[in-house]
Design a protein around this motif. Structure first.
Motif, PDB file in Angstrom:
ATOM      1  N   GLY A   1      17.969 -18.436 -39.481  1.00 28.81           N
ATOM      2  CA  GLY A   1      18.010 -19.838 -39.868  1.00 28.81           C
ATOM      3  C   GLY A   1      16.915 -20.257 -40.811  1.00 28.81           C
ATOM      4  N   VAL A   2      16.609 -19.447 -41.806  1.00 30.56           N
ATOM      5  CA  VAL A   2      15.585 -19.795 -42.785  1.00 30.56           C
ATOM      6  C   VAL A   2      16.109 -20.872 -43.730  1.00 30.56           C
ATOM      7  N   THR A   3      15.294 -21.890 -44.008  1.00 29.10           N
ATOM      8  CA  THR A   3      15.687 -23.026 -44.832  1.00 29.10           C
ATOM      9  C   THR A   3      14.778 -23.128 -46.061  1.00 29.10           C
ATOM     10  N   ARG A   4      15.374 -23.339 -47.215  1.00 35.60           N
ATOM     11  CA  ARG A   4      14.593 -23.536 -48.433  1.00 35.60           C
ATOM     12  C   ARG A   4      14.093 -24.973 -48.472  1.00 35.60           C
ATOM     13  N   ALA A   5      12.841 -25.159 -48.890  1.00 39.57           N
ATOM     14  CA  ALA A   5      12.232 -26.494 -48.910  1.00 39.57           C
ATOM     15  C   ALA A   5      11.246 -26.602 -50.071  1.00 39.57           C
TER      16      ALA A   5
ATOM     17  N   LEU B   1       7.184 -31.294 -46.162  1.00 43.34           N
ATOM     18  CA  LEU B   1       8.232 -30.560 -46.872  1.00 43.34           C
ATOM     19  C   LEU B   1       9.507 -31.386 -46.983  1.00 43.34           C
ATOM     20  N   ARG B   2      10.316 -31.058 -47.999  1.00 45.02           N
ATOM     21  CA  ARG B   2      11.636 -31.674 -48.146  1.00 45.02           C
ATOM     22  C   ARG B   2      12.692 -30.585 -48.105  1.00 45.02           C
ATOM     23  N   ASN B   3      13.618 -30.720 -47.135  1.00 46.29           N
ATOM     24  CA  ASN B   3      14.707 -29.756 -46.963  1.00 46.29           C
ATOM     25  C   ASN B   3      15.602 -29.775 -48.201  1.00 46.29           C
ATOM     26  N   ALA B   4      15.760 -28.632 -48.858  1.00 48.85           N
ATOM     27  CA  ALA B   4      16.542 -28.578 -50.092  1.00 48.85           C
ATOM     28  C   ALA B   4      18.017 -28.835 -49.844  1.00 48.85           C
ATOM     29  N   ALA B   5      18.506 -28.523 -48.648  1.00 48.78           N
ATOM     30  CA  ALA B   5      19.923 -28.693 -48.351  1.00 48.78           C
ATOM     31  C   ALA B   5      20.266 -30.107 -47.922  1.00 48.78           C
TER      32      ALA B   5
END
Length: 349
Positions: free
Chosen positions: A269-273, A289-293
């Protein structure tokens, strides 16, 4: 032991206590924790006899005291404001309750001297309240409450009027004092750090009800619901899950957000931010951080060493994942936005 059973108290249409039941073990230091209006002070004052319940029962050491006057409940009470007798010395303030009870003068002198030594005011006997600092006045108030050797000590936000450094010092002092005197103590506070630092047990109140009772570790690591988790410490929202900021791992690429033998970035569950801000807080660093998705903001806490190794700067892309997600039975899991991998509870452990 203090037992409250089926306690109800209303002020017009407002339910200050809504069918509350609570057991407070003998010799414990229990914190009643909650936001303003949650009912914690009303519950404390009901135990003290300063508020009458609409219904319910309060017992102390097995004796029903629901309709017993405060003076006959064998309790000591300390308020946020010290209510000291300004015209009396420290010694006379502490001795006041014993004099009212007409104890022998040698007994009073011995008890006062013992307490002033315990609370760190030995040598201040002849000063007046105006000559003491706020922390010293509050310690005097605690000594006065303990002078009559009560079964129960009730503290209603006793450190609320003091600055942060003095509050921190007094928390440490109160913990040591409790270990020495072992009187059953109930502390009302809205300060989560204070409750975690001082109490053996914490009862979290919200809207006149008890959400959860347990040790600080139980409540912090195994919260009963979203409210308890959010109120007892910092939280971050990552792909519909509430997690602790210190349980979020950050890396420069998807694999760096993992630990060895943990699987793939997708399965974990790695998330780009995007890094919005880096805030240095002494020994730790908060990374906003800001969640890219999903475009949602969330925060992670990392050590100074990790922050320096990553060399984080605003505007950069990083990858984040939750290393632990508490199981919250009452939590509603929101679907992850397209392109984000939702972290399940099983994947986080």
């Amino acid at each position: 032991m203090i037992t409250v059973t089926g306690a109800n108290k209303r002020y017009g249409s407002f339910a200050a206590l809504d069918n509350i039941s609570l057991d407070i073990p003998s010799g414990s230091l229990t914190a009643l924790l909650g936001p303003s209006g949650s009912g914690k002070s009303t519950l404390l004052r009901s135990i003290a006899g300063l508020e009458s319940l609409d219904s319910g029962v309060v017992t102390i050491s097995g004796k029903d005291v629901t309709h017993v006057s405060p003076q006959k409940r064998d309790i000591g009470f300390v308020f946020q404001h010290y209510a000291a007798f300004k015209h009396m010395t420290v010694r006379d303030n502490v001795a006041f309750g014993l004099k009212i009870r007409k104890r022998p003068k040698p007994e009073i002198a011995k008890r006062v001297d013992e307490l002033l030594k315990i609370v760190g005011l030995d040598g201040f006997q002849h000063r007046y309240p105006a000559q003491l600092s706020g922390g010293q006045r509050q310690r005097m108030a605690l000594a006065r409450a303990l002078a009559v050797d009560p079964q129960v000590l009730l503290l209603d936000e006793p450190f609320g009027a003091l600055d942060a450094k003095v509050r921190a010092d007094l928390r440490t002092w109160l913990r040591r004092l409790h270990e020495e005197v072992h009187v059953t103590t109930v502390l009302v506070t809205h300060d989560q750090e204070e409750a975690l630092d001082v109490a053996d047990r914490i009862a979290v109140l919200n809207k006149g009800r008890i959400e959860q009772v347990g040790t600080p570790e139980d409540l912090y690591d195994r919260p009963a619901n979203d409210f308890v988790m959010s109120f007892l410490g910092e939280v971050a929202k990552l792909n519909g899950h509430l997690v602790r900021p210190h349980d979020i791992r950050i890396g420069r690429d998807p694999s760096m957000a993992l630990v060895q033998n943990e699987g793939t970035a997708e399965s974990a569950g790695v998330t780009r931010a995007t890094v919005e801000r880096v805030v240095h807080l002494g020994f730790e660093v908060r990374v906003e951080l800001r969640n890219a998705a999903t475009n949602e903001l969330f925060s992670a806490q990392v050590t100074r060493g990790d922050s320096e190794a990553l060399g984080l700067h605003e505007g950069e892309t990083v990858y984040a994942r939750a290393t632990r997600i508490p199981v919250l039975p009452q939590r509603v899991i929101e679907p992850a936005a397209e392109g984000a991998v939702a972290v399940t509870a099983s994947a986080a452990r």
